[in-house]
Structures are given as C-alpha cells and as structure tokens.
Design a protein around this motif. Sequence first.
Motif, PDB file in Angstrom:
ATOM      1  N   ARG A 104       0.846  -1.712   0.234  1.00  0.00           N
ATOM      2  CA  ARG A 104       0.044  -0.124   0.302  1.00  0.00           C
ATOM      3  C   ARG A 104       0.756   1.484   0.042  1.00  0.00           C
ATOM      4  NH1 ARG A 104      -3.216  -2.985   3.569  1.00  0.00           N
ATOM      5  NH2 ARG A 104      -2.412  -2.261   5.565  1.00  0.00           N
ATOM      6  N   ASP A 105       2.555   0.519   0.795  1.00  0.00           N
ATOM      7  CA  ASP A 105       2.535   2.430   0.827  1.00  0.00           C
ATOM      8  C   ASP A 105       3.549   2.668  -0.493  1.00  0.00           C
ATOM      9  OD1 ASP A 105       2.044   2.885   3.727  1.00  0.00           O
ATOM     10  OD2 ASP A 105       3.811   1.903   3.965  1.00  0.00           O
ATOM     11  N   GLN A 149       0.951   3.916  -2.975  1.00  0.00           N
ATOM     12  CA  GLN A 149       0.315   5.434  -2.531  1.00  0.00           C
ATOM     13  C   GLN A 149       2.099   6.332  -3.399  1.00  0.00           C
ATOM     14  OE1 GLN A 149       0.159   6.118   1.989  1.00  0.00           O
ATOM     15  NE2 GLN A 149      -0.629   8.293   1.283  1.00  0.00           N
ATOM     16  N   GLN A 164       1.949   9.271  -6.059  1.00  0.00           N
ATOM     17  CA  GLN A 164       2.109  10.777  -5.888  1.00  0.00           C
ATOM     18  C   GLN A 164       3.163  11.244  -6.384  1.00  0.00           C
ATOM     19  OE1 GLN A 164       3.868  10.034  -1.309  1.00  0.00           O
ATOM     20  NE2 GLN A 164       0.976  10.679  -0.534  1.00  0.00           N
TER      21      GLN A 164
END
Length: 205
Positions: free
Chosen positions: A140-141, A144, A148
């Motif tokens: 998930r990180d 993300q 970004q």
Amino acid sequence: MTTPLFPLPGLRVLLADAGQRRSPVIRLELIRLRCQLVDVIDLVAEPDALPAALERLTPELLLIDCDQPSPALLNQLADALQRQPRPVLLVAEQMSPEQMRAALAAGVSTLQLAGLQPQRLGALLQLALARFEHDQSLQRDLRQTQTQLAERKLVERARGILMREQGLDEEAAFQRLRQIAMDSGQTLAAVATRLIEADQLLRPR
C-alpha cells in the motif's frame, strides 16, 4: 495475558494436503484453536484443485502441507494470490534455497521446514497473518508513493503548459492550478490531467 493481535478463533482455513497425510492431526489442532477448517483438498489426487478451491471457498488463510512444493504448485499459487492476496503458511519436509525463494516470490507468507509440530501451529498461523499484513502495508505504501510521484509529474507538466501559454513564473503557474482545483472541487492531479489533455488537443499537429 495480552490479547493476540490476530485472533485465531473463527479464522477460515483451507488445508491443501500434498501427500503428507497429516490433515487429521492438523484438523484437531485447528479445532483446539477454534479456527474454522473450510475444507481439505488432496493435491495428490487433484493436483490442479487449488485455484478453484480458493475461489470457491474464499478462505482467510491457506495452509499447504507437502514434502516439497512443486513448480506447478507454486505457479498455481502465484496466479491465485495475484488475483486475491491472502496469508499462506507452507509446511514442507525439505526445500532447497531456490525453492524457498520461489515460494516467497509466489506469495507464501511463512515457511515451516522439517515437518509440523501441532503445538506450534497457532504461533505459525499468527506469524503468517502478521507477515501478510506487513507485506500488504508495504505494498500500500509503495502504491501510494508511486501515485504521488505520478501526480507530481502531472502537476509539473501542467505548470509548464501554463508558464508557456500564459507567461507565468513557476510559483504563479502553481497557484493558478491550485486556484482552479479549489474552485472546481477537484484535485490538483485531476486539473493537471484536464489541462494536459486540452493542450494536446489544441496543439497543432
């Protein structure tokens, strides 16, 4: 006594038996742990049964008990986990370093070598659940961060268009994008995407 981070009672477990015939012992230990054994599939009699069983039964954890995982089994597992990730505990009598790497690459959460001591099953299930959650958090990180970065590139590109077309400096172009986003209730990335698409349509070919 502390409460386990990943409670086992009610955990839906699918057992894939690849010839070790320990399912009665594992079943008893799962009952003691108050897990729910949704089914036991025989991978010797039905070597291709795993993907369909995972899709049909939707277990919360897969437990594979084998002598050593075959390449075909690991390929099936990788394909199934790509579609629907879930914790996997792989118990094997023996594995080469190459097989270990292949199992982890396929999505196995926890490896247990040289057989299974029933009294350790609870701890191994907890470990598989914890490692799966950790891996999912890392994924998930990563997603993300990638999102970004992609959005930042869009904003930079759109800012460059405003600088070129309206003679703005970097800060003024960014503030213009920001104001449009606020006025329209959209994200900076959404406004930047629309501006880039419009620029591509209007630019002479």
